[in-house]
Design a protein around this motif. Structure first.
Motif, mmCIF file in Angstrom:
data_model
loop_
_atom_site.group_PDB
_atom_site.id
_atom_site.type_symbol
_atom_site.label_atom_id
_atom_site.label_comp_id
_atom_site.label_asym_id
_atom_site.label_seq_id
_atom_site.Cartn_x
_atom_site.Cartn_y
_atom_site.Cartn_z
ATOM 1 N N ARG A 1 -3.321 3.696 -2.380
ATOM 2 C CA ARG A 1 -3.436 2.682 -3.433
ATOM 3 C C ARG A 1 -2.878 1.379 -2.863
ATOM 4 O O ARG A 1 -1.763 1.357 -2.339
ATOM 5 C CB ARG A 1 -2.646 3.072 -4.681
ATOM 6 C CG ARG A 1 -2.653 1.952 -5.742
ATOM 7 C CD ARG A 1 -1.876 2.270 -7.023
ATOM 8 N NE ARG A 1 -0.723 3.100 -6.814
ATOM 9 C CZ ARG A 1 -0.596 4.354 -7.308
ATOM 10 N NH1 ARG A 1 -1.557 4.891 -8.025
ATOM 11 N NH2 ARG A 1 0.498 5.046 -7.073
ATOM 12 N N THR A 2 -3.654 0.321 -2.984
ATOM 13 C CA THR A 2 -3.192 -0.993 -2.542
ATOM 14 C C THR A 2 -3.105 -1.915 -3.745
ATOM 15 O O THR A 2 -4.040 -2.002 -4.543
ATOM 16 C CB THR A 2 -4.132 -1.584 -1.471
ATOM 17 O OG1 THR A 2 -4.073 -0.745 -0.314
ATOM 18 C CG2 THR A 2 -3.709 -2.985 -1.084
ATOM 19 N N THR A 3 -1.976 -2.578 -3.856
ATOM 20 C CA THR A 3 -1.741 -3.567 -4.894
ATOM 21 C C THR A 3 -1.648 -4.924 -4.214
ATOM 22 O O THR A 3 -0.955 -5.066 -3.204
ATOM 23 C CB THR A 3 -0.451 -3.263 -5.673
ATOM 24 O OG1 THR A 3 -0.529 -1.921 -6.179
ATOM 25 C CG2 THR A 3 -0.254 -4.229 -6.830
ATOM 26 N N VAL A 4 -2.379 -5.897 -4.751
ATOM 27 C CA VAL A 4 -2.378 -7.251 -4.201
ATOM 28 C C VAL A 4 -1.619 -8.150 -5.169
ATOM 29 O O VAL A 4 -1.889 -8.147 -6.375
ATOM 30 C CB VAL A 4 -3.819 -7.775 -3.995
ATOM 31 C CG1 VAL A 4 -3.803 -9.163 -3.358
ATOM 32 C CG2 VAL A 4 -4.642 -6.798 -3.161
ATOM 33 N N TYR A 5 -0.668 -8.908 -4.614
ATOM 34 C CA TYR A 5 0.167 -9.810 -5.398
ATOM 35 C C TYR A 5 -0.074 -11.250 -4.977
ATOM 36 O O TYR A 5 -0.372 -11.520 -3.812
ATOM 37 C CB TYR A 5 1.655 -9.520 -5.152
ATOM 38 C CG TYR A 5 2.109 -8.156 -5.579
ATOM 39 C CD1 TYR A 5 2.615 -7.934 -6.856
ATOM 40 C CD2 TYR A 5 2.054 -7.082 -4.703
ATOM 41 C CE1 TYR A 5 3.052 -6.683 -7.247
ATOM 42 C CE2 TYR A 5 2.484 -5.823 -5.078
ATOM 43 C CZ TYR A 5 2.978 -5.625 -6.343
ATOM 44 O OH TYR A 5 3.412 -4.375 -6.733
ATOM 45 N N ASN A 6 0.106 -12.168 -5.929
ATOM 46 C CA ASN A 6 0.109 -13.590 -5.575
ATOM 47 C C ASN A 6 1.548 -14.047 -5.344
ATOM 48 O O ASN A 6 2.483 -13.228 -5.395
ATOM 49 C CB ASN A 6 -0.630 -14.436 -6.628
ATOM 50 C CG ASN A 6 0.053 -14.423 -7.987
ATOM 51 O OD1 ASN A 6 1.238 -14.104 -8.135
ATOM 52 N ND2 ASN A 6 -0.696 -14.794 -9.011
ATOM 53 N N SER B 1 0.839 -1.200 0.000
ATOM 54 C CA SER B 1 0.000 0.000 0.000
ATOM 55 C C SER B 1 0.873 1.247 0.000
ATOM 56 O O SER B 1 1.911 1.290 0.666
ATOM 57 C CB SER B 1 -0.913 0.029 1.229
ATOM 58 O OG SER B 1 -1.786 -1.075 1.219
ATOM 59 N N GLU B 2 0.437 2.240 -0.760
ATOM 60 C CA GLU B 2 1.138 3.515 -0.826
ATOM 61 C C GLU B 2 0.157 4.637 -0.510
ATOM 62 O O GLU B 2 -0.964 4.658 -1.030
ATOM 63 C CB GLU B 2 1.734 3.741 -2.215
ATOM 64 C CG GLU B 2 2.445 5.072 -2.333
ATOM 65 C CD GLU B 2 2.991 5.362 -3.724
ATOM 66 O OE1 GLU B 2 3.598 6.434 -3.898
ATOM 67 O OE2 GLU B 2 2.794 4.527 -4.630
ATOM 68 N N ILE B 3 0.591 5.564 0.323
ATOM 69 C CA ILE B 3 -0.218 6.737 0.632
ATOM 70 C C ILE B 3 -0.047 7.729 -0.516
ATOM 71 O O ILE B 3 1.081 8.083 -0.882
ATOM 72 C CB ILE B 3 0.189 7.370 1.984
ATOM 73 C CG1 ILE B 3 0.128 6.334 3.105
ATOM 74 C CG2 ILE B 3 -0.663 8.595 2.282
ATOM 75 C CD1 ILE B 3 -1.189 5.604 3.255
ATOM 76 N N LEU B 4 -1.176 8.161 -1.088
ATOM 77 C CA LEU B 4 -1.150 9.062 -2.238
ATOM 78 C C LEU B 4 -1.373 10.520 -1.845
ATOM 79 O O LEU B 4 -0.784 11.424 -2.444
ATOM 80 C CB LEU B 4 -2.220 8.644 -3.251
ATOM 81 C CG LEU B 4 -2.107 7.225 -3.797
ATOM 82 C CD1 LEU B 4 -3.307 6.906 -4.682
ATOM 83 C CD2 LEU B 4 -0.799 7.035 -4.554
#
Length: 158
Positions: free
Chosen positions: A125-130, A105-108
């Motif tokens: 913004r949150t990015t989900v990875y496998n 997660s990044e604070i925008l």
């Protein structure tokens, strides 16, 4: 659990990686699908194999719920991470049984709330990875965070 954070502790560019991963089980995919998103590729392995996804896949809403759990474990907001809206949510790859998910997660942006006294709004913004480092979901969400200056229980940072 990470240190409790007030609004003043957040700043643009700040990042948070999940403190754990979450392994998605086939039984959980099917159970969630039957209850909330009863499409064939979420509730039946054979039907999933003959679908667009060519296999059983998690509902995007289950993936989003797992991402929320990972965020809560990793970003410890004083009083809880109070949702203030989802601007964007994209599911970019299917989540399969036995996938192991993690978040970044990044604070925008941060700003004081004009209508919620004692709170600020944090855009993230949150990015989900496998487990293969493939992006399976991205979301831009806003949450409320309590202001330290308005909390009589708060102690100044060391």
């Amino acid at each position: 659990m990470p240190q409790e954070l007030y609004f003043e502790d957040f700043f643009p560019g700040q990042t948070f990686d999940s403190v754990s991963t979450y392994r998605v089980k086939a039984e959980e995919i099917i159970s969630f699908g039957k209850r909330y998103d009863p499409q064939p590729f979420h509730i039946d392995e054979a039907a999933g194999r003959s679908s667009f996804f060519n296999g059983l896949t998690s509902s995007g809403w289950l993936t989003a719920a797992i991402a929320m759990r990972l965020r809560i474990e990793s970003i410890n907001v004083v009083g809880g991470m109070i949702g203030a809206g989802v601007e964007e949510m994209r599911w970019t790859k299917p989540v399969r049984p036995d996938d192991s998910l993690r978040t970044h997660s990044e604070i925008l942006h941060v700003r004081r709330s004009a209508t919620k006294r004692g709170y600020g709004i944090v855009r993230s913004r949150t990015t989900v990875y496998n487990q293969r480092d493939e992006i399976v979901m991205q979301a831009i969400v806003n949450f409320l965070a309590r202001l330290r200056s308005d909390d009589p229980a708060a102690t100044p940072p060391a």
